[in-house]
Motif scaffolding. Structure first.
Motif, PDB file in Angstrom:
ATOM      1  N   ALA A  84      12.287  -2.032 -10.629  1.00 49.44           N
ATOM      2  CA  ALA A  84      11.836  -3.202  -9.864  1.00 49.44           C
ATOM      3  C   ALA A  84      10.505  -2.915  -9.201  1.00 49.44           C
ATOM      4  CB  ALA A  84      12.896  -3.568  -8.826  1.00 49.44           C
ATOM      5  N   LEU A  85      10.399  -1.697  -8.625  1.00 43.02           N
ATOM      6  CA  LEU A  85       9.154  -1.314  -7.965  1.00 43.02           C
ATOM      7  C   LEU A  85       7.998  -1.285  -8.958  1.00 43.02           C
ATOM      8  CD1 LEU A  85       9.652   1.473  -5.284  1.00 43.02           C
ATOM      9  CD2 LEU A  85       8.902  -0.903  -5.025  1.00 43.02           C
ATOM     10  N   ALA A  86       8.289  -0.704 -10.111  1.00 44.94           N
ATOM     11  CA  ALA A  86       7.246  -0.596 -11.126  1.00 44.94           C
ATOM     12  C   ALA A  86       6.782  -1.977 -11.572  1.00 44.94           C
ATOM     13  CB  ALA A  86       7.764   0.208 -12.323  1.00 44.94           C
ATOM     14  N   ALA A  87       7.758  -2.895 -11.711  1.00 44.39           N
ATOM     15  CA  ALA A  87       7.413  -4.258 -12.140  1.00 44.39           C
ATOM     16  C   ALA A  87       6.553  -4.946 -11.092  1.00 44.39           C
ATOM     17  CB  ALA A  87       8.678  -5.055 -12.411  1.00 44.39           C
ATOM     18  N   LEU A  88       6.885  -4.690  -9.829  1.00 41.15           N
ATOM     19  CA  LEU A  88       6.145  -5.317  -8.741  1.00 41.15           C
ATOM     20  C   LEU A  88       4.715  -4.772  -8.667  1.00 41.15           C
ATOM     21  CD1 LEU A  88       6.492  -7.401  -6.551  1.00 41.15           C
ATOM     22  CD2 LEU A  88       7.359  -5.632  -5.025  1.00 41.15           C
ATOM     23  N   ALA A  89       4.533  -3.545  -9.154  1.00 43.64           N
ATOM     24  CA  ALA A  89       3.211  -2.930  -9.114  1.00 43.64           C
ATOM     25  C   ALA A  89       2.276  -3.498 -10.174  1.00 43.64           C
ATOM     26  CB  ALA A  89       3.325  -1.418  -9.264  1.00 43.64           C
ATOM     27  N   GLU A  90       2.832  -4.260 -11.120  1.00 46.41           N
ATOM     28  CA  GLU A  90       1.978  -4.918 -12.131  1.00 46.41           C
ATOM     29  C   GLU A  90       1.017  -5.872 -11.422  1.00 46.41           C
ATOM     30  OE1 GLU A  90       1.785  -4.509 -15.441  1.00 46.41           O
ATOM     31  OE2 GLU A  90       3.093  -2.776 -15.056  1.00 46.41           O
ATOM     32  N   PRO A  91      -0.240  -5.949 -11.859  1.00 46.19           N
ATOM     33  CA  PRO A  91      -1.228  -6.787 -11.163  1.00 46.19           C
ATOM     34  C   PRO A  91      -0.786  -8.243 -11.001  1.00 46.19           C
ATOM     35  CG  PRO A  91      -2.295  -5.384 -12.767  1.00 46.19           C
ATOM     36  CD  PRO A  91      -0.824  -5.170 -12.939  1.00 46.19           C
ATOM     37  N   VAL A  92      -0.150  -8.837 -12.024  1.00 42.62           N
ATOM     38  CA  VAL A  92       0.234 -10.255 -11.921  1.00 42.62           C
ATOM     39  C   VAL A  92       1.263 -10.433 -10.822  1.00 42.62           C
ATOM     40  CG1 VAL A  92       1.448 -12.130 -13.081  1.00 42.62           C
ATOM     41  CG2 VAL A  92      -0.349 -10.874 -14.288  1.00 42.62           C
ATOM     42  N   ALA A  93       2.299  -9.589 -10.815  1.00 44.86           N
ATOM     43  CA  ALA A  93       3.343  -9.696  -9.790  1.00 44.86           C
ATOM     44  C   ALA A  93       2.762  -9.440  -8.415  1.00 44.86           C
ATOM     45  CB  ALA A  93       4.456  -8.693 -10.091  1.00 44.86           C
ATOM     46  N   SER A 114      16.137   0.279  -9.048  1.00 41.41           N
ATOM     47  CA  SER A 114      15.149   0.030  -8.002  1.00 41.41           C
ATOM     48  C   SER A 114      13.774   0.510  -8.435  1.00 41.41           C
ATOM     49  CB  SER A 114      15.548   0.743  -6.704  1.00 41.41           C
ATOM     50  OG  SER A 114      16.861   0.373  -6.351  1.00 41.41           O
ATOM     51  N   ALA A 115      13.749   1.639  -9.099  1.00 40.33           N
ATOM     52  CA  ALA A 115      12.472   2.184  -9.559  1.00 40.33           C
ATOM     53  C   ALA A 115      11.818   1.215 -10.531  1.00 40.33           C
ATOM     54  CB  ALA A 115      12.697   3.536 -10.224  1.00 40.33           C
ATOM     55  N   LEU A 146      11.079 -10.307 -12.136  1.00 40.38           N
ATOM     56  CA  LEU A 146      11.323  -8.914 -11.797  1.00 40.38           C
ATOM     57  C   LEU A 146      12.699  -8.528 -12.304  1.00 40.38           C
ATOM     58  CD1 LEU A 146       9.951  -8.891  -8.151  1.00 40.38           C
ATOM     59  CD2 LEU A 146       8.768  -8.275 -10.259  1.00 40.38           C
ATOM     60  N   PRO A 147      12.898  -7.254 -12.653  1.00 39.56           N
ATOM     61  CA  PRO A 147      14.222  -6.822 -13.115  1.00 39.56           C
ATOM     62  C   PRO A 147      15.252  -7.105 -12.025  1.00 39.56           C
ATOM     63  CG  PRO A 147      12.584  -5.091 -13.414  1.00 39.56           C
ATOM     64  CD  PRO A 147      11.915  -6.161 -12.632  1.00 39.56           C
ATOM     65  N   GLY A 148      16.429  -7.556 -12.433  1.00 37.87           N
ATOM     66  CA  GLY A 148      17.497  -7.817 -11.480  1.00 37.87           C
ATOM     67  C   GLY A 148      17.361  -9.153 -10.780  1.00 37.87           C
ATOM     68  N   GLN A 149      16.387  -9.967 -11.199  1.00 37.26           N
ATOM     69  CA  GLN A 149      16.229 -11.294 -10.587  1.00 37.26           C
ATOM     70  C   GLN A 149      16.297 -12.354 -11.672  1.00 37.26           C
ATOM     71  OE1 GLN A 149      12.737 -11.970  -8.336  1.00 37.26           O
ATOM     72  NE2 GLN A 149      13.216 -10.480  -6.756  1.00 37.26           N
ATOM     73  N   PRO A 150      16.837 -13.531 -11.338  1.00 32.51           N
ATOM     74  CA  PRO A 150      16.778 -14.632 -12.302  1.00 32.51           C
ATOM     75  C   PRO A 150      15.331 -15.089 -12.482  1.00 32.51           C
ATOM     76  CG  PRO A 150      18.324 -15.097 -10.503  1.00 32.51           C
ATOM     77  CD  PRO A 150      17.535 -13.894 -10.112  1.00 32.51           C
ATOM     78  N   HIS A 152       0.826  -1.197   0.000  1.00 33.75           N
ATOM     79  CA  HIS A 152       0.000   0.000   0.000  1.00 33.75           C
ATOM     80  C   HIS A 152       0.865   1.254   0.000  1.00 33.75           C
ATOM     81  CE1 HIS A 152      -3.535   2.464   0.782  1.00 33.75           C
ATOM     82  NE2 HIS A 152      -2.814   3.123   1.685  1.00 33.75           N
ATOM     83  N   PHE A 153       1.846   1.289   0.922  1.00 35.46           N
ATOM     84  CA  PHE A 153       2.640   2.510   1.067  1.00 35.46           C
ATOM     85  C   PHE A 153       3.890   2.510   0.212  1.00 35.46           C
ATOM     86  CE2 PHE A 153       0.261   2.402   5.113  1.00 35.46           C
ATOM     87  CZ  PHE A 153      -0.387   3.612   4.979  1.00 35.46           C
ATOM     88  N   GLY A 154       4.436   1.335  -0.060  1.00 34.34           N
ATOM     89  CA  GLY A 154       5.732   1.283  -0.726  1.00 34.34           C
ATOM     90  C   GLY A 154       5.653   1.134  -2.229  1.00 34.34           C
TER      91      GLY A 154
END
Lengths: 305, 279
Positions: free
Chosen positions: B61-70, B58-59, B245-249, B40-42
């Motif tokens: 990675a955050l954006a990728a994590l904000a995708e609904p599937v992730a 990092s930005a 996610l970016p930066g992850q295998p 919610h906050f991050g």
């Protein structure tokens, strides 16, 4: 192939276990017959427990073999139907009830749960079936161990120091049970360092010390072979006259002034006394007991190796 | 089959299993709440000033994590961290109990083939893990739907990647029982094994992560950063991340690492058990 035990003979052949520096068991060979109670005796540290654990495939031998009814324990198709073993008193999960402990074993051996209740009945633990193991007395734990061993109705029963922790009533109960089971044709092998108990219980004995066989045979044979001949104890007011009549038979004076004679029978002493006209106040044959024989046979061998 | 029944009975007839299940579910609720706050906050409403200072990696990675599937994968596999730890502890206890309560003798008398005993323990432990996973997932699926709807994000519970993440999460729950059994064989002392495993699992994971990150930055060896995924706990998370996610295998790297750990610990445990004297 299924290895159903047809006879319950236990054959130990050249069994050896070396730990780093110690020869716990050293080339041990003996045979245990079915239908008899065999006492497996030795001082503490003689290698009794290690031997029993090698027979049961719990400890792997350095050399030699042990078979039960011709098969190694690991090759028995249904080991609990063939062999029951009671190895240590406290061998159940503290938080599990006695009945559940037996049910776990039943499940592993493919036996119905009802066997657990029957075995509890056999050892008189039915009232404590639903009590947790931590609430069991030492005697109750020993009984539970015997119940676990009897689950598969085995031809062969192996017990390591089963009398430990039992009160005199419990020991008597166990003696009767084991003799009854031997009477049914089962093989009973019981290790113990309690000699007086073994003399009452066992038909045969195997005595080991320092990992080696010292003597094997029936209780009478072992006592006879040990060379501890019978002693005749005689009390008379005229010991010198009697000794003269006995013609130089070895003697020693007992603590209460009685003569202890070896190499003669009580009959010979009585006849000699009659001929010499000596009064006899006491005339007894003292049979050596297993304990004396055991101490003679194992003397000097119980040193820590 | 009867051995598995026996091993399952061992678990069921003591208090440990429900204490662990209770602990795992209690921590699941906590983990879900923390994850929800974090998202919610991050992630969904990153503070503006933080967004300014963030480096592009990092930005992204955050954006990728904000995708609904992730996001859905992340939320629906909540509680994994502690859930896996409890499965591992149960695996440890199924083995160390045998020595702690001296029941190994009884067990191996009933079954002289010790490999079968370990296999049965592995099966019973994995079944426990899978049941815990089912319960966990049954709780996180509706909770995720409610949370994401409230955030105005469409939950992607039917998405192939999300389903894959959930199923692989189940695999992780099963495999950690095996890892626990291997540890239990290696460290026979019950207290020693549980404490060692818990410390390595919690502190060790973080410590390795930090050390590797520091070394990566100091030495400027980018490949070093990938070494951290060899940690089984991090590999489990990687395996259930849904999208890459970016930066992850990729997720399957995590799956391979975890299967590798389970096979190695299981094999070592079995070999040790076979050769060990029981006294």
């Amino acid at each position: 192939m299924g290895n159903v035990i047809t006879d319950g003979e236990i054959v130990v052949s050249g069994l050896t276990k070396h730990y780093k520096q110690v020869k716990a068991v050293d080339g041990l060979s003996f045979t245990i017959q079915p239908g008899r109670v065999t006492g497996f005796l030795g001082p503490n540290g003689a290698g009794k427990t290690t031997t029993l654990r090698m027979i049961l495939n719990l400890v792997s031998p350095t050399a030699g073999t042990a078979t039960i009814g011709g098969s190694r324990y690991a090759d028995l198709a249904e080991p609990l139907h063939a062999v029951g073993a009671v190895l240590e008193a406290s061998s159940a999960h503290k938080g599990r009830t006695g009945r559940n402990h037996l049910r776990v074993v039943c499940a592993a051996a493919g036996l119905p749960d009802s066997r657990a209740d029957e075995a509890l009945e056999l050892v008189g633990l039915t009232p404590a079936a639903k009590r947790k193991f931590k609430g069991y007395s030492l005697g109750m734990r020993q009984r539970l161990g015997i119940a676990a061993a009897m689950l598969g109705d085995p031809r062969v029963l192996i017990l390591d120091e089963p009398a430990n922790g039992l009160d005199p009533e419990g020991i008597r109960w166990m003696r009767d049970l084991l003799q009854k089971l031997a009477g049914e044709g089962r093989t009973i092998l019981v290790s113990s360092h309690l000699l007086s108990e073994m003399e009452l219980l066992a038909d045969d004995v195997v005595i080991i010390a320092a990992g080696r066989l010292v003597a094997q045979g029936t209780v009478a044979e072992v006592i006879g072979k040990a060379g501890t001949a019978g002693t005749v104890r005689v009390r008379t007011p005229h010991p010198d006259t009697l000794l003269g009549a006995l013609d130089g038979i070895g003697s020693s004076h007992g603590d209460d002034g009685a003569l202890l004679l070896t190499g003669v029978t009580a009959e010979q002493v009585g006849d000699a006394a009659l001929r010499a006209g000596v009064a006899i106040h006491e005339l007894v044959t003292e049979r050596p007991d297993l304990e004396r024989v055991f101490l003679d046979l194992t003397a000097g061998k119980e040193a820590i190796r | 089959m009867r051995l598995i029944r026996s091993e399952f009975l061992k678990i069921r007839t003591t208090n440990v299993w429900w204490l662990f299940a209770l602990g795992a579910i209690g921590l699941l609720v906590l983990a879900f709440a923390i994850n929800a706050l974090n998202m919610h906050f991050g992630v969904l409403q990153p503070p503006a000033e933080a967004g300014q200072q963030m480096d592009p990696e990092s930005a992204a990675a955050l954006a990728a994590l904000a995708e609904p599937v992730a996001l859905t994968s992340y939320m629906v596999t909540s509680g994994q961290y502690f859930g896996l730890m409890f499965v591992m502890l149960l695996g440890i206890i199924t083995v160390t109990n045998e020595f702690h309560h001296q029941t190994a003798t009884t067990t191996f008398l009933a079954t002289p083939h010790r490999t079968s005993v370990i296999l049965a323990k592995a099966a019973a432990g994995s079944i426990f893990g899978l049941v815990l996973w089912l319960v966990t997932t049954a709780l996180t699926v509706p909770a995720t739907a409610i949370f994401l709807n409230a955030e105005g994000v469409t939950p992607m519970l039917g998405d192939g990647d999300v389903i894959r993440a959930v199923l692989l999460n189940g695999l992780a729950y099963a495999l950690w029982a095996l890892i626990g059994i291997g540890i239990g064989v290696l460290i026979r002392s019950q207290i020693g094994a549980t404490i060692t495993a818990m410390v390595v699992y919690t502190v060790g994971t973080v410590a390795v992560s930090i050390i590797i990150n520091v070394l990566t930055n100091l030495l400027d060896w980018d490949w070093l950063a990938d070494v951290q995924w060899a940690m089984p706990s991090l590999a489990s998370g990687l395996m259930t991340s849904g999208t890459s996610l970016p930066g992850q295998p990729d997720y399957w790297v995590g799956a391979l690492v975890l299967v590798g750990w389970a096979v190695v610990t299981g094999l070592v445990g079995t070999l040790l058990t076979r050769s060990r004297d029981v006294s």
